[in-house]
Design an enzyme around this catalytic site. Sequence first.
Site, short mmCIF file in Angstrom:
data_model
loop_
_atom_site.label_atom_id
_atom_site.label_comp_id
_atom_site.label_asym_id
_atom_site.label_seq_id
_atom_site.Cartn_x
_atom_site.Cartn_y
_atom_site.Cartn_z
NE ARG A 258 32.07 -18.64 -41.32
CZ ARG A 258 31.21 -19.44 -40.74
NH1 ARG A 258 30.13 -19.84 -41.41
NH2 ARG A 258 31.40 -19.88 -39.51
CD GLU A 287 27.63 -13.02 -42.20
OE1 GLU A 287 27.61 -13.22 -40.96
OE2 GLU A 287 27.53 -13.93 -43.03
CG HIS A 306 25.54 -16.42 -40.53
ND1 HIS A 306 26.81 -15.93 -40.69
CD2 HIS A 306 25.67 -17.75 -40.28
CE1 HIS A 306 27.68 -16.92 -40.53
NE2 HIS A 306 27.02 -18.03 -40.29
#
Length: 346
Positions: A258, A287, A306
């Site tokens: 993360r 993000e 991602h």
Amino acid sequence: MLRDVVNVLVAGDYFVRPSAVAEGLHAELGERVAVTSLTGPWPMRPFGPIAEVHEASGDEDELIAALRDVEVAITQMAPFTSRVLASAPALKLLVVTRGGPVNVNLAEAAARGVTVCSTPGRNAPAAAELAVALTLGVLRRLSEVHATMRDGQWRSDLYAYDACGGELDGAEVGIVGFGAIGRRVAAAFQALGARVLVTDPFAGSLPEGVTLVELPELLARSRVVSLHARLTAETQGLIGAAELALMPRGAVLVNTARGALVDTDALTAALESGHLGGAGLDVYEPEPLPASHPLRSAPGTLLIPHLAGATRQTADRAIRMAVEEVARWCRDEPLAYTVAAPSLTG
């Protein structure tokens, strides 16, 4: 003993496809399930916060309408907020096809008697493989070399001693977080000849050749540090300026866990100064990473949006685990992947 016909909502998306989930449910339970489907916009639209939940995608009102008289729901990204759960009094079981149901208000679900399950480990092979690929890509400067080839150059000068990359063989590497993904990455690194250090207060038993150390020692000794810790209040900002300064000059940081585990500004500064030799990143804070963010142009980076879990096998595995969990519930059998509810008393 099977329950009577159960109304199931599959709130899927373009990765965990509702049609594939429905097919699995019917194959497992036949006419014992009545399936309705809802397709959310992810990943065609990035996920984000919706009301009080995180990493969610979809529309609350649309979900509320679809949940009418539904006893079981399967989803990956749909926003099961307090408002949604309050509007679904028939709901008894919610299966989230992710390792952690961050798109669910777990306290509200518990208060309303909704059992929440997840699919832990469904992306472990994919995420581990990508972490290894990013590590090798950064060490061998593949992003930079690929760009020169696309530009029509032939950079044989990158074979010069001062310009070429490094190897994992013989290097000490650090794994932060030793769960399903971290263990796979450690095994791959060992197979390539690396000596593996691990930091994780819940590591449990260690494979032969893996050494458990505290985070500062791991950072100071490791040529590569790969992050696989869960994001919690304790791990947010785990790697900041002080921690990056502990890493040897020229070391590489890889993050497929993360983005908020790392101070993005501090990481950018460490790359721009040359203290870090590179970074392989699949996750960011924030993000999506803004187009103008200086991390995009920092030297030595290999950046991916991602996609660590983006394999067909991950989707298939998640669907299989979810279908099996629903089948257990329909047969009044013990569930395998129940998520512990948070305390409702404080």
